[in-house]
Design a protein around this motif. Structure first.
Motif, PDB file in Angstrom:
ATOM      1  N   ASN A  47       0.802  -1.220   0.000  1.00 47.92           N
ATOM      2  CA  ASN A  47       0.000   0.000   0.000  1.00 47.92           C
ATOM      3  C   ASN A  47       0.838   1.273   0.000  1.00 47.92           C
ATOM      4  O   ASN A  47       0.367   2.329  -0.396  1.00 47.92           O
ATOM      5  N   SER A  48       2.102   1.198   0.394  1.00 51.85           N
ATOM      6  CA  SER A  48       2.952   2.389   0.375  1.00 51.85           C
ATOM      7  C   SER A  48       3.160   2.904  -1.053  1.00 51.85           C
ATOM      8  O   SER A  48       3.417   4.086  -1.249  1.00 51.85           O
ATOM      9  N   LYS A  49       3.015   2.036  -2.037  1.00 54.11           N
ATOM     10  CA  LYS A  49       3.174   2.439  -3.438  1.00 54.11           C
ATOM     11  C   LYS A  49       1.882   3.006  -4.031  1.00 54.11           C
ATOM     12  O   LYS A  49       1.869   3.454  -5.169  1.00 54.11           O
ATOM     13  N   CYS A  50       0.805   2.972  -3.252  1.00 48.71           N
ATOM     14  CA  CYS A  50      -0.504   3.418  -3.748  1.00 48.71           C
ATOM     15  C   CYS A  50      -1.069   4.555  -2.899  1.00 48.71           C
ATOM     16  O   CYS A  50      -2.288   4.718  -2.790  1.00 48.71           O
ATOM     17  N   ARG A  51      -0.209   5.341  -2.312  1.00 45.24           N
ATOM     18  CA  ARG A  51      -0.665   6.398  -1.408  1.00 45.24           C
ATOM     19  C   ARG A  51      -1.526   7.447  -2.123  1.00 45.24           C
ATOM     20  O   ARG A  51      -2.514   7.916  -1.570  1.00 45.24           O
ATOM     21  N   GLN A  52      -1.164   7.816  -3.328  1.00 40.22           N
ATOM     22  CA  GLN A  52      -1.939   8.827  -4.051  1.00 40.22           C
ATOM     23  C   GLN A  52      -3.350   8.311  -4.349  1.00 40.22           C
ATOM     24  O   GLN A  52      -4.328   9.029  -4.180  1.00 40.22           O
ATOM     25  N   GLU A  53      -3.447   7.057  -4.775  1.00 42.99           N
ATOM     26  CA  GLU A  53      -4.758   6.462  -5.056  1.00 42.99           C
ATOM     27  C   GLU A  53      -5.593   6.368  -3.779  1.00 42.99           C
ATOM     28  O   GLU A  53      -6.796   6.625  -3.784  1.00 42.99           O
ATOM     29  N   ALA A  54      -4.952   6.013  -2.669  1.00 43.42           N
ATOM     30  CA  ALA A  54      -5.662   5.933  -1.389  1.00 43.42           C
ATOM     31  C   ALA A  54      -6.173   7.305  -0.979  1.00 43.42           C
ATOM     32  O   ALA A  54      -7.310   7.446  -0.517  1.00 43.42           O
ATOM     33  N   LYS A  55      -5.349   8.324  -1.175  1.00 46.28           N
ATOM     34  CA  LYS A  55      -5.748   9.684  -0.813  1.00 46.28           C
ATOM     35  C   LYS A  55      -6.930  10.142  -1.661  1.00 46.28           C
ATOM     36  O   LYS A  55      -7.867  10.763  -1.151  1.00 46.28           O
ATOM     37  N   GLU A  56      -6.919   9.827  -2.945  1.00 45.34           N
ATOM     38  CA  GLU A  56      -8.039  10.202  -3.821  1.00 45.34           C
ATOM     39  C   GLU A  56      -9.319   9.486  -3.411  1.00 45.34           C
ATOM     40  O   GLU A  56     -10.401  10.078  -3.395  1.00 45.34           O
ATOM     41  N   TYR A  57      -9.201   8.218  -3.054  1.00 46.76           N
ATOM     42  CA  TYR A  57     -10.366   7.439  -2.619  1.00 46.76           C
ATOM     43  C   TYR A  57     -10.941   8.015  -1.325  1.00 46.76           C
ATOM     44  O   TYR A  57     -12.145   8.250  -1.217  1.00 46.76           O
ATOM     45  N   LEU A  58     -10.087   8.255  -0.341  1.00 45.18           N
ATOM     46  CA  LEU A  58     -10.562   8.809   0.923  1.00 45.18           C
ATOM     47  C   LEU A  58     -11.133  10.209   0.726  1.00 45.18           C
ATOM     48  O   LEU A  58     -12.139  10.574   1.348  1.00 45.18           O
ATOM     49  N   GLY A  59     -10.512  10.995  -0.157  1.00 38.72           N
ATOM     50  CA  GLY A  59     -11.030  12.326  -0.461  1.00 38.72           C
ATOM     51  C   GLY A  59     -12.432  12.263  -1.040  1.00 38.72           C
ATOM     52  O   GLY A  59     -13.309  13.042  -0.663  1.00 38.72           O
ATOM     53  N   CYS A  60     -12.662  11.332  -1.927  1.00 40.41           N
ATOM     54  CA  CYS A  60     -13.996  11.148  -2.508  1.00 40.41           C
ATOM     55  C   CYS A  60     -15.004  10.775  -1.428  1.00 40.41           C
ATOM     56  O   CYS A  60     -16.099  11.309  -1.373  1.00 40.41           O
TER      57      CYS A  60
END
Length: 91
Positions: A47-60
């Motif tokens: 998951n450390s390689k997917c931080r931007q995607e995680a941030k976008e998901y949580l932002g949504c």
């Protein structure tokens, strides 16, 4: 046969406890969820390689009231400048 439904107390819904995620019944954030899961798949669940995607998901989720609006720093997303300053101070 007599029904006992009239003697039961009325159910009153309560908001979810902190940390629980209500379901996204309307698929408002499905695109971001799929991008995050795809990233995890490509990166062997690191998951450390997917931080931007995680941030976008949580932002949504926050934008659509599917979770409580929380500062990014409390979710583990520090600003890059802050990270650099902290690592410089530690040296």
């Amino acid at each position: 046969m007599t029904s006992h439904t009239f003697s039961q107390t009325k159910f009153t819904p309560v908001p979810p406890e902190r940390g629980s995620f209500p379901l996204d019944h309307e698929s408002l954030c499905k695109k971001y969820y799929l991008l995050y899961m795809s990233c995890l798949n490509r990166n062997e669940d690191q998951n450390s390689k997917c931080r931007q995607e995680a941030k976008e998901y949580l932002g949504c989720r926050m934008e659509n009231q599917l979770m409580e609006a929380t500062p990014w720093s409390k979710l583990g997303f520090e600003q890059q400048k802050e990270k650099t300053a902290k690592s410089t101070q530690e040296q």
